[in-house]
Scaffold this motif. Structure first.
Motif, short mmCIF file in Angstrom:
data_model
loop_
_atom_site.label_atom_id
_atom_site.label_comp_id
_atom_site.label_asym_id
_atom_site.label_seq_id
_atom_site.Cartn_x
_atom_site.Cartn_y
_atom_site.Cartn_z
N ARG A 73 0.90 -1.15 0.03
CA ARG A 73 -0.05 0.14 -0.07
C ARG A 73 0.79 1.19 0.03
N ALA A 74 1.94 1.20 0.76
CA ALA A 74 2.82 2.27 1.02
C ALA A 74 3.62 2.62 -0.56
N ARG A 75 3.94 1.54 -1.11
CA ARG A 75 4.74 1.75 -2.28
C ARG A 75 3.81 2.00 -3.41
N SER A 76 2.47 1.75 -3.55
CA SER A 76 1.47 2.11 -4.37
C SER A 76 1.30 3.61 -4.64
N MET A 77 1.81 4.45 -3.48
CA MET A 77 1.55 5.77 -3.63
C MET A 77 2.98 6.44 -3.93
N LEU A 78 3.82 5.68 -4.36
CA LEU A 78 5.39 6.40 -4.81
C LEU A 78 5.39 5.82 -6.10
N PRO A 79 6.18 6.75 -6.95
CA PRO A 79 6.69 6.27 -8.07
C PRO A 79 7.64 5.13 -8.04
N GLY A 80 8.02 4.47 -9.05
CA GLY A 80 8.84 3.45 -9.26
C GLY A 80 10.16 3.73 -8.70
N PRO A 81 11.01 2.64 -7.93
CA PRO A 81 12.14 3.01 -7.27
C PRO A 81 13.23 3.25 -8.14
N ALA A 82 13.32 2.92 -9.23
CA ALA A 82 14.71 3.07 -10.14
C ALA A 82 14.16 2.81 -11.51
N SER A 83 15.31 3.22 -12.48
CA SER A 83 15.32 3.20 -13.86
C SER A 83 14.48 1.67 -14.14
N ALA A 84 13.43 1.63 -15.07
CA ALA A 84 12.63 0.32 -15.53
C ALA A 84 13.69 -0.35 -16.37
N ILE A 85 14.52 0.60 -17.06
CA ILE A 85 15.38 -0.02 -17.90
C ILE A 85 16.48 -1.03 -17.21
N ASP A 86 17.14 -0.25 -16.18
CA ASP A 86 18.25 -0.81 -15.43
C ASP A 86 17.77 -2.22 -14.59
N GLN A 87 16.46 -1.97 -14.05
CA GLN A 87 15.84 -3.02 -13.63
C GLN A 87 15.65 -4.23 -14.60
#
Length: 407
Positions: free
Chosen positions: A354-368
């Motif tokens: 729930r907490a993470r759903s209110m935040l943007p993605g943690p890092a570059s999607a390409i790097d992930q």
């Protein structure tokens, strides 16, 4: 107030007419030809006097008004501003500056400012024995670049739109499989949350589990970044000593039996390098289960144990779902990647989700996506094996040099 009935400007040169009018009026205001509060002729009068279109005059007046040189009120005249922008921007005198009281900080911000500063991190000048920095010259940069390029060229619309709040599903799955095999961690993909490094993992965990004034244990000596996260959450930080067997659980219980959270580095204590004994681990887990406390296990570089087989992660021994496991790729790959992860116990997964759903993605999607392939294709395991061998050789060389110097 003074009214200016006629305002003649010399219009010539390559600049557009509205810029010439703007410049001419501004210069007259600044040199005092147009005094403060003076009323200017109407835009129709000015357009007639200057022989230009009214829209050209309005464009210049609008720019002067936007910058604060003129004031225009509805159904009224346009006047020179009583205070000019240059005066508003003038540096304050020393006496005036001393009289200005700064904004009030929170108690957490004041406590953070009082913490000692650690060693410089990213971008600092390289130096010997700097903690937390791997052998960057030995990282397979060319291979990594190819993986990143491949993900970029084949990126789907979903990948280009950014990563999911919890992180890339492929990377979460790859991490779950890796830590299960390498560290004895027991988890599903749903329990893994990608973070922008360990510090973000500390901060998110502390903010979810602590209220201001709650008690938290921290190893003494310990990692300043963990202390900063606890202080920022408003926790009462209780230092717990470390001996040759790791954190002294009895001392922690004596000092703060009401602890709500415990942060430690059991596999490779920072900065002493001690491995917490199995007896202490079991004692700590028993206390946490009884006190309903959460243990935050920072497993920052357990991949690089040089002698013997490492003990499994504390999380793998947990039968009460009270351990949050935190890992990072900054120590095993390179700090600039800024990717880490936390593994929440089943009971806390909904709260983290729930907490993470209110935040943007943690890092570059390409790097992930590239890191998921790096792990899944076996490159990460190969890199770890190579680095273990290199670090063991360097450690042996250092010890030999120290022993020779002591003779």
């Amino acid at each position: 107030m003074q009214a200016i009935d006629s305002l003649l400007l010399r219009l010539s040169g390559p600049l557009p007419l509205h810029e010439q009018i703007y410049t001419g009026l501004r210069e007259r205001i600044l040199n005092g030809d147009l005094p403060r509060g003076a009323r200017l002729p109407s835009s129709r009068q000015l357009s007639t006097q200057l022989g230009v279109a009214r829209s050209t005059v309005l464009q210049a007046l609008d720019a002067l008004q936007a910058e604060g040189y003129l004031i225009a009120r509805a159904a009224s005249s346009t006047r020179v501003a009583p205070e000019l922008p240059e005066e508003l921007q003038r540096p304050k005198t020393a006496a005036a500056a001393k009289s200005v009281r700064p904004p009030r900080l929170s108690s957490a911000a004041r406590a953070l400012a009082a913490l000692p500063q650690g060693a410089p991190r990213l971008g600092a000048t390289p130096r010997a024995f700097r903690p937390g920095v791997p052998a960057l010259d030995l990282f397979p940069a060319a291979l990594w670049s190819r993986l990143v390029a491949r993900q970029s060229t084949r990126a789907s619309a979903g990948l280009l739109s950014g990563s999911e709040p919890a992180g890339s599903p492929a990377l979460r799955e790859a991490i779950a499989l890796h830590v299960s095999a390498a560290r004895g961690v027991r988890c599903s993909t749903e329990q893994v949350f990608i973070t922008a490094g360990t510090q973000q993992a500390f901060e998110q965990t502390a903010s979810l589990l602590l209220d201001p004034g709650d008690t938290a244990w921290l190893e003494e000596p310990g990692y300043l970044g963990a202390r900063a996260a606890l202080v920022a959450a408003g926790a009462r930080v209780v230092p717990v000593p470390v001996d040759e067997r790791g954190i002294d659980v009895n001392a922690g219980i004596a000092r703060a039996p009401d602890a709500k959270l415990i942060m430690l580095t059991p596999s490779h204590q920072y900065p002493l390098g001690i491995t917490t004994s199995l007896a202490r681990r079991l004692q700590l887990l028993a206390f946490a289960a009884k006190a309903r406390a959460v243990i935050v296990e920072d497993d920052y570089d357990s991949e690089f144990r040089h002698r013997g087989r490492p003990l499994m992660a504390l999380q793998g021994l947990d039968e009460s779902s009270c351990v949050v496991y935190i890992g990072t790729f900054s120590k095993t790959m390179f700090p600039g990647l800024r990717l880490g992860f936390l593994i929440a116990p089943d009971s806390l997964v909904p709260a983290f989700a729930r907490a993470r759903s209110m935040l943007p993605g943690p890092a570059s999607a390409i790097d992930q996506a590239a890191l998921a392939r790096f792990i899944a294709d076996g490159h990460f395991a190969t890199h770890l094996r190579r680095m273990r061998s290199v670090y063991r050789e360097r450690c042996d060389a250092l010890l030999a040099a120290l022993q020779a110097d002591c003779k």
